[in-house]
Scaffold this motif. Structure first.
Motif, mmCIF file in Angstrom:
data_model
loop_
_atom_site.group_PDB
_atom_site.id
_atom_site.type_symbol
_atom_site.label_atom_id
_atom_site.label_comp_id
_atom_site.label_asym_id
_atom_site.label_seq_id
_atom_site.Cartn_x
_atom_site.Cartn_y
_atom_site.Cartn_z
ATOM 1 N N LYS A 77 0.838 -1.192 0.000
ATOM 2 C CA LYS A 77 0.000 0.000 0.000
ATOM 3 C C LYS A 77 0.872 1.240 0.000
ATOM 4 O O LYS A 77 1.980 1.240 0.531
ATOM 5 C CB LYS A 77 -0.911 -0.006 1.228
ATOM 6 C CG LYS A 77 -2.040 1.009 1.154
ATOM 7 C CD LYS A 77 -3.003 0.855 2.321
ATOM 8 C CE LYS A 77 -4.140 1.852 2.225
ATOM 9 N NZ LYS A 77 -5.095 1.709 3.351
ATOM 10 N N SER A 78 0.365 2.319 -0.593
ATOM 11 C CA SER A 78 1.118 3.561 -0.749
ATOM 12 C C SER A 78 1.833 3.954 0.537
ATOM 13 O O SER A 78 1.239 4.005 1.602
ATOM 14 C CB SER A 78 0.174 4.695 -1.155
ATOM 15 O OG SER A 78 0.880 5.906 -1.302
ATOM 16 N N MET A 135 -8.936 -1.456 5.120
ATOM 17 C CA MET A 135 -7.579 -1.081 5.491
ATOM 18 C C MET A 135 -6.668 -2.301 5.391
ATOM 19 O O MET A 135 -7.038 -3.395 5.835
ATOM 20 C CB MET A 135 -7.544 -0.537 6.918
ATOM 21 C CG MET A 135 -8.471 0.657 7.157
ATOM 22 S SD MET A 135 -7.998 2.102 6.177
ATOM 23 C CE MET A 135 -6.439 2.508 6.959
ATOM 24 N N TYR A 136 -5.481 -2.113 4.825
ATOM 25 C CA TYR A 136 -4.542 -3.224 4.668
ATOM 26 C C TYR A 136 -3.151 -2.689 4.400
ATOM 27 O O TYR A 136 -2.973 -1.531 4.009
ATOM 28 C CB TYR A 136 -4.984 -4.149 3.531
ATOM 29 C CG TYR A 136 -5.128 -3.448 2.196
ATOM 30 C CD1 TYR A 136 -4.071 -3.392 1.287
ATOM 31 C CD2 TYR A 136 -6.326 -2.834 1.836
ATOM 32 C CE1 TYR A 136 -4.200 -2.749 0.070
ATOM 33 C CE2 TYR A 136 -6.471 -2.196 0.624
ATOM 34 C CZ TYR A 136 -5.401 -2.145 -0.253
ATOM 35 O OH TYR A 136 -5.542 -1.500 -1.467
ATOM 36 N N ASP A 170 7.601 -5.526 8.357
ATOM 37 C CA ASP A 170 6.587 -5.307 9.391
ATOM 38 C C ASP A 170 5.191 -5.105 8.792
ATOM 39 O O ASP A 170 4.398 -4.305 9.287
ATOM 40 C CB ASP A 170 6.964 -4.100 10.265
ATOM 41 C CG ASP A 170 6.218 -4.114 11.598
ATOM 42 O OD1 ASP A 170 5.912 -5.216 12.092
ATOM 43 O OD2 ASP A 170 5.916 -3.022 12.117
ATOM 44 N N LEU A 171 4.902 -5.834 7.735
ATOM 45 C CA LEU A 171 3.573 -5.811 7.117
ATOM 46 C C LEU A 171 2.746 -6.928 7.737
ATOM 47 O O LEU A 171 3.195 -8.070 7.809
ATOM 48 C CB LEU A 171 3.673 -5.995 5.603
ATOM 49 C CG LEU A 171 4.580 -5.008 4.856
ATOM 50 C CD1 LEU A 171 4.678 -5.371 3.384
ATOM 51 C CD2 LEU A 171 4.073 -3.580 5.025
ATOM 52 N N LYS A 172 1.542 -6.608 8.162
ATOM 53 C CA LYS A 172 0.733 -7.574 8.910
ATOM 54 C C LYS A 172 -0.581 -7.948 8.226
ATOM 55 O O LYS A 172 -1.041 -9.085 8.360
ATOM 56 C CB LYS A 172 0.416 -7.021 10.302
ATOM 57 C CG LYS A 172 1.629 -6.613 11.126
ATOM 58 C CD LYS A 172 2.533 -7.787 11.431
ATOM 59 C CE LYS A 172 3.690 -7.359 12.324
ATOM 60 N NZ LYS A 172 4.647 -8.467 12.551
ATOM 61 N N SER A 173 -1.220 -7.005 7.556
ATOM 62 C CA SER A 173 -2.554 -7.251 7.004
ATOM 63 C C SER A 173 -2.505 -7.304 5.479
ATOM 64 O O SER A 173 -1.892 -6.454 4.833
ATOM 65 C CB SER A 173 -3.525 -6.165 7.465
ATOM 66 O OG SER A 173 -3.052 -4.875 7.124
#
Length: 225
Positions: A77-78, A135-136, A170-173
């Motif tokens: 995501k941006s 949200m993601y 650290d990306l979770k969703s």
């Protein structure tokens, strides 16, 4: 048969386009389109240009050595990846890509302009509606496995490798869009949650396929996958 995993290469495009052909059936959905092989290659190019992560499973041995058997593309995501220059470069590449596609469309390379425009506009409209309010951190743009090579764990391996890479950032969703033309039950069984559902198929007139469904799946991961 054994496989190795590596980032997508331009030489993979033809095989990737072949893999998605049974799902992205432009000539069936939109009468008047032509050069469907080129349109499928356009889809691969679109995925690739928007991707911040690519991974392919290629055959390691046999007559089809180094042939792509499955692939996954994902977009952060941006603001997810550092580097202003990289972000600007990506936007410029996408701009010139759409400019080239527009010129080819204008001269009828893909067939009648109306059906092709309709296909693209409906796909974008569905995407916008599907992702509204969600949200993601990253979107899995595509995950495809050659029809003849399914049920061999390739999709699971590609997902695991992607989640391990994302964990370092650290990306979770994560989210992905799919429909009943695809093996959507794979995500039901794989720990994903169905966030949204609507009638139709991705990029296909909903009136023509009223019984088909589009799904938005999501998954949240804590720690390394």
């Amino acid at each position: 048969m054994s496989y190795i995993f590596r980032p997508y290469r331009h030489s993979d495009k033809k095989n990737c386009a072949r893999i998605i052909a049974p799902t992205w059936r432009f000539d069936m959905y939109f009468p008047g389109t032509k050069n469907t092989d080129v349109l499928n290659a356009f889809v691969i190019d679109w995925f690739r240009l928007h991707s911040d992560y690519t991974d392919t499973a290629v055959r390691e041995d046999g007559d089809s050595r180094d042939t792509c058997a499955a692939f996954l593309f994902a977009e952060i995501k941006s603001g997810g990846l550092p580097g202003l220059c990289r972000a600007v470069q990506k936007k410029l590449l996408i701009f010139f890509f759409y400019l080239r596609i527009f010129v080819l469309w204008l001269f009828g390379f893909y067939g009648k302009r109306g059906p092709v425009r309709k296909a693209f506009r409906e796909y974008r409209a569905v995407q916008k509606k599907l992702f509204k309010g969600v949200m993601y951190d990253a979107e899995i743009l595509c995950l495809f496995v050659d029809e003849k090579l399914q049920r061999r764990g390739l999709a699971k391996s590609l997902l695991m490798r992607f989640f391990q890479w994302a964990d370092k950032l650290d990306l979770k969703s994560f989210v992905l869009a799919t429909d009943t033309d695809c093996n959507y039950k794979f995500y039901d069984k794989g720990g994903f949650t169905r966030l949204k559902e609507m009638s139709g198929c991705l990029g296909v007139p909903q009136a023509a396929y009223g019984k088909s469904r589009i799904f938005l799946y999501g998954i949240y991961l804590e720690g390394n996958a």
